[in-house]
Design a protein around this motif. Structure first.
Motif, PDB file in Angstrom:
ATOM      1  N   ALA A  42      31.281   4.546  28.115  1.00  0.00           N
ATOM      2  CA  ALA A  42      32.104   5.297  27.166  1.00  0.00           C
ATOM      3  C   ALA A  42      31.680   6.764  27.110  1.00  0.00           C
ATOM      4  O   ALA A  42      32.534   7.663  27.092  1.00  0.00           O
ATOM      5  CB  ALA A  42      32.019   4.657  25.786  1.00  0.00           C
ATOM      6  N   LEU A  43      30.399   7.028  27.099  1.00  0.00           N
ATOM      7  CA  LEU A  43      29.932   8.417  27.052  1.00  0.00           C
ATOM      8  C   LEU A  43      30.182   9.140  28.376  1.00  0.00           C
ATOM      9  O   LEU A  43      30.503  10.324  28.380  1.00  0.00           O
ATOM     10  CB  LEU A  43      28.449   8.457  26.691  1.00  0.00           C
ATOM     11  N   ALA A  44      30.047   8.444  29.497  1.00  0.00           N
ATOM     12  CA  ALA A  44      30.262   9.072  30.796  1.00  0.00           C
ATOM     13  C   ALA A  44      31.716   9.499  30.987  1.00  0.00           C
ATOM     14  O   ALA A  44      31.985  10.506  31.643  1.00  0.00           O
ATOM     15  CB  ALA A  44      29.854   8.124  31.916  1.00  0.00           C
ATOM     16  N   HIS A  45      32.645   8.745  30.395  1.00  0.00           N
ATOM     17  CA  HIS A  45      34.062   9.066  30.550  1.00  0.00           C
ATOM     18  C   HIS A  45      34.650   9.719  29.304  1.00  0.00           C
ATOM     19  O   HIS A  45      35.873   9.861  29.204  1.00  0.00           O
ATOM     20  CB  HIS A  45      34.848   7.798  30.901  1.00  0.00           C
ATOM     21  N   ARG A  46      33.795  10.098  28.371  1.00  0.00           N
ATOM     22  CA  ARG A  46      34.200  10.753  27.121  1.00  0.00           C
ATOM     23  C   ARG A  46      35.217   9.935  26.346  1.00  0.00           C
ATOM     24  O   ARG A  46      36.211  10.434  25.851  1.00  0.00           O
ATOM     25  CB  ARG A  46      34.738  12.164  27.399  1.00  0.00           C
ATOM     26  N   LEU A  47      34.958   8.639  26.227  1.00  0.00           N
ATOM     27  CA  LEU A  47      35.817   7.734  25.485  1.00  0.00           C
ATOM     28  C   LEU A  47      35.216   7.525  24.094  1.00  0.00           C
ATOM     29  O   LEU A  47      34.572   6.523  23.813  1.00  0.00           O
ATOM     30  CB  LEU A  47      35.948   6.399  26.229  1.00  0.00           C
ATOM     31  N   TRP A  48      35.427   8.491  23.225  1.00  0.00           N
ATOM     32  CA  TRP A  48      34.765   8.481  21.925  1.00  0.00           C
ATOM     33  C   TRP A  48      35.249   7.335  21.057  1.00  0.00           C
ATOM     34  O   TRP A  48      34.467   6.751  20.305  1.00  0.00           O
ATOM     35  CB  TRP A  48      34.968   9.815  21.229  1.00  0.00           C
TER      36      TRP A  48
END
Length: 118
Positions: A36-42
């Motif tokens: 989630a953090l690597a793909h900016r899926l907040w």
């Protein structure tokens, strides 16, 4: 062959499209917060943290074995939801859908979109 959803920038039509494989993501299932953090899926990161907090709070009442089982289910849900979350994130970032392509990998799907461009 994998089905890819492709997204193009509205501002830069000459830019490379982004491809999202419509399949289960092992990376998202094994390391949900890192994915989630690597793909900016907040949103997905926040829901994972909420789910993890709920599992930890419930573990006092349901036991450690049941809590571990619930964590496995949460991780599997993250793996299945990863493709949809990335697609929604690209739409929110202003990328327009450029269709779907069947291809062996993401680069071939991007190439198919570039070749089909008028």
């Amino acid at each position: 062959m994998t089905l890819f959803a492709l997204f193009r920038s509205v501002d830069d039509p000459a830019g490379l499209p982004q491809a999202v494989a419509d399949k289960f993501s092992w990376f998202a299932a094994l390391l949900p917060p890192v994915h989630a953090l690597a793909h900016r899926l907040w949103g997905q990161f926040g829901l994972f943290i909420l789910g993890l907090g709920a599992i930890l709070a419930a573990s006092v009442f349901i036991g450690a074995e049941a809590a571990a089982g619930l964590y496995v289910l949460l991780a599997l849900a993250c793996g299945f939801a990863a493709a949809g979350a990335r697609s929604r994130a690209y739409r929110r970032r202003g990328l327009a859908p450029a269709g779907h392509r069947l291809a062996a990998d993401a680069d071939l799907a991007r190439l198919a979109v570039l070749e089909a461009r008028p």
